[in-house]
Design a protein around this motif. Sequence first.
Motif, short mmCIF file in Angstrom:
data_model
loop_
_atom_site.label_atom_id
_atom_site.label_comp_id
_atom_site.label_asym_id
_atom_site.label_seq_id
_atom_site.Cartn_x
_atom_site.Cartn_y
_atom_site.Cartn_z
N ALA A 166 0.84 -1.18 0.00
CA ALA A 166 0.00 0.00 0.00
C ALA A 166 0.88 1.24 0.00
O ALA A 166 1.93 1.28 0.64
N ASN A 167 0.45 2.26 -0.69
CA ASN A 167 1.19 3.51 -0.74
C ASN A 167 1.15 4.22 0.61
O ASN A 167 0.22 4.04 1.40
N LEU A 168 2.17 5.02 0.86
CA LEU A 168 2.25 5.84 2.06
C LEU A 168 2.18 7.30 1.66
O LEU A 168 2.76 7.69 0.65
N CYS A 169 1.51 8.11 2.44
CA CYS A 169 1.41 9.54 2.19
C CYS A 169 1.98 10.26 3.41
O CYS A 169 1.49 10.06 4.53
N LEU A 170 3.01 11.08 3.19
CA LEU A 170 3.73 11.73 4.28
C LEU A 170 4.00 13.20 3.96
O LEU A 170 4.15 13.56 2.79
N ASN A 171 4.13 14.01 4.99
CA ASN A 171 4.72 15.33 4.86
C ASN A 171 6.18 15.18 5.26
O ASN A 171 6.48 14.48 6.24
N VAL A 172 7.08 15.83 4.53
CA VAL A 172 8.50 15.75 4.84
C VAL A 172 9.09 17.16 4.92
O VAL A 172 8.55 18.10 4.34
N ARG A 173 10.19 17.28 5.64
CA ARG A 173 10.87 18.57 5.74
C ARG A 173 12.38 18.38 5.67
O ARG A 173 12.90 17.29 5.91
N ASN A 174 13.03 19.48 5.35
CA ASN A 174 14.49 19.53 5.35
C ASN A 174 14.93 19.72 6.79
O ASN A 174 14.58 20.72 7.41
N LEU A 182 17.57 20.68 7.96
CA LEU A 182 18.48 21.81 8.12
C LEU A 182 17.79 23.16 7.88
O LEU A 182 18.45 24.19 7.84
N SER A 183 16.48 23.14 7.71
CA SER A 183 15.75 24.36 7.40
C SER A 183 14.45 24.42 8.19
O SER A 183 13.82 23.41 8.45
N ASP A 184 14.04 25.62 8.54
CA ASP A 184 12.79 25.80 9.28
C ASP A 184 11.58 25.90 8.36
O ASP A 184 10.45 25.80 8.81
N TYR A 185 11.79 26.10 7.07
CA TYR A 185 10.66 26.38 6.18
C TYR A 185 10.53 25.46 4.98
O TYR A 185 9.49 25.44 4.35
N GLU A 186 11.53 24.68 4.63
CA GLU A 186 11.45 23.82 3.45
C GLU A 186 10.70 22.53 3.77
O GLU A 186 11.17 21.70 4.54
N THR A 187 9.53 22.39 3.18
CA THR A 187 8.71 21.19 3.38
C THR A 187 8.10 20.77 2.05
O THR A 187 8.01 21.56 1.11
N ARG A 188 7.68 19.53 1.99
CA ARG A 188 6.87 19.01 0.88
C ARG A 188 5.70 18.30 1.52
O ARG A 188 5.88 17.47 2.41
N GLU A 189 4.49 18.66 1.10
CA GLU A 189 3.30 18.10 1.71
C GLU A 189 2.70 16.98 0.88
O GLU A 189 2.72 17.02 -0.34
N LYS A 190 2.18 15.99 1.60
CA LYS A 190 1.47 14.85 1.02
C LYS A 190 2.25 14.17 -0.11
O LYS A 190 1.74 13.96 -1.20
N VAL A 191 3.48 13.82 0.19
CA VAL A 191 4.33 13.05 -0.71
C VAL A 191 3.85 11.60 -0.67
O VAL A 191 3.65 11.05 0.41
N VAL A 192 3.63 10.99 -1.81
CA VAL A 192 3.16 9.61 -1.87
C VAL A 192 4.30 8.72 -2.38
O VAL A 192 4.94 9.03 -3.38
N LEU A 193 4.54 7.64 -1.66
CA LEU A 193 5.56 6.68 -2.10
C LEU A 193 5.05 5.27 -1.93
O LEU A 193 4.19 5.00 -1.10
N ASN A 194 5.59 4.38 -2.74
CA ASN A 194 5.21 2.97 -2.69
C ASN A 194 6.39 2.19 -2.11
O ASN A 194 7.44 2.09 -2.73
N PRO A 195 6.24 1.62 -0.89
CA PRO A 195 7.35 0.91 -0.26
C PRO A 195 7.75 -0.38 -0.97
O PRO A 195 8.77 -0.97 -0.64
N SER A 196 6.98 -0.81 -1.96
CA SER A 196 7.38 -2.03 -2.68
C SER A 196 8.09 -1.71 -4.00
O SER A 196 8.48 -2.62 -4.71
N GLU A 197 8.27 -0.42 -4.31
CA GLU A 197 8.95 -0.03 -5.54
C GLU A 197 10.07 0.97 -5.24
O GLU A 197 9.86 1.97 -4.56
N HIS A 221 16.43 3.41 -3.05
CA HIS A 221 15.56 4.15 -2.14
C HIS A 221 14.16 4.26 -2.74
O HIS A 221 13.96 4.04 -3.92
N HIS A 222 13.20 4.59 -1.88
CA HIS A 222 11.80 4.67 -2.30
C HIS A 222 11.36 6.08 -2.67
O HIS A 222 10.36 6.26 -3.34
N PHE A 223 12.11 7.08 -2.21
CA PHE A 223 11.76 8.47 -2.51
C PHE A 223 13.01 9.31 -2.44
O PHE A 223 13.89 9.07 -1.61
N SER A 224 13.11 10.30 -3.34
CA SER A 224 14.22 11.26 -3.27
C SER A 224 13.75 12.62 -3.73
O SER A 224 12.79 12.74 -4.50
#
Length: 118
Positions: free
Chosen positions: A1-9, A11-26, A39-42
């Motif tokens: 099943a796909n995973l949906c996550l928010n991620v951040r840098n 080293l930064s207080d403001y750099e984020t990506r919202e609702k990133v979707v990745l497939n842990p089997s690919e 890796h599953h996401f970059s």
Amino acid sequence: ANLCLNVRNPLSDYETREKVVLNPSEFVEQDESSRENPHHFSLKWDGSKKASTMTILDAKAIKTALKKKKGVSSPKNYGADDSGNWSPILAAECRGIEPFAFFPMGNNDFVITSTGGK
């Protein structure tokens, strides 16, 4: 099943990506000359020289990663005995990226059974 996550840098207080979707089997497709581990996401943060990566660990990789860590438990199903307590449900190797929010996806990814009969 796909995973949906928010991620951040981390080293930064403001750099984020919202609702990133990745497939842990690919794994992300890479050039044969690439020196990066599978890796599953970059993504590449502004001003970074190389990509930040996230790999969802399987049972064998989790065991290896936690071998020398004392008092750290492996991910497991969250049950009634875990109610009110922190319990790991996923393990990821993150290089230059930090997940900070999780969003359930799909209709059948989670089964919730009440012990109170409701």
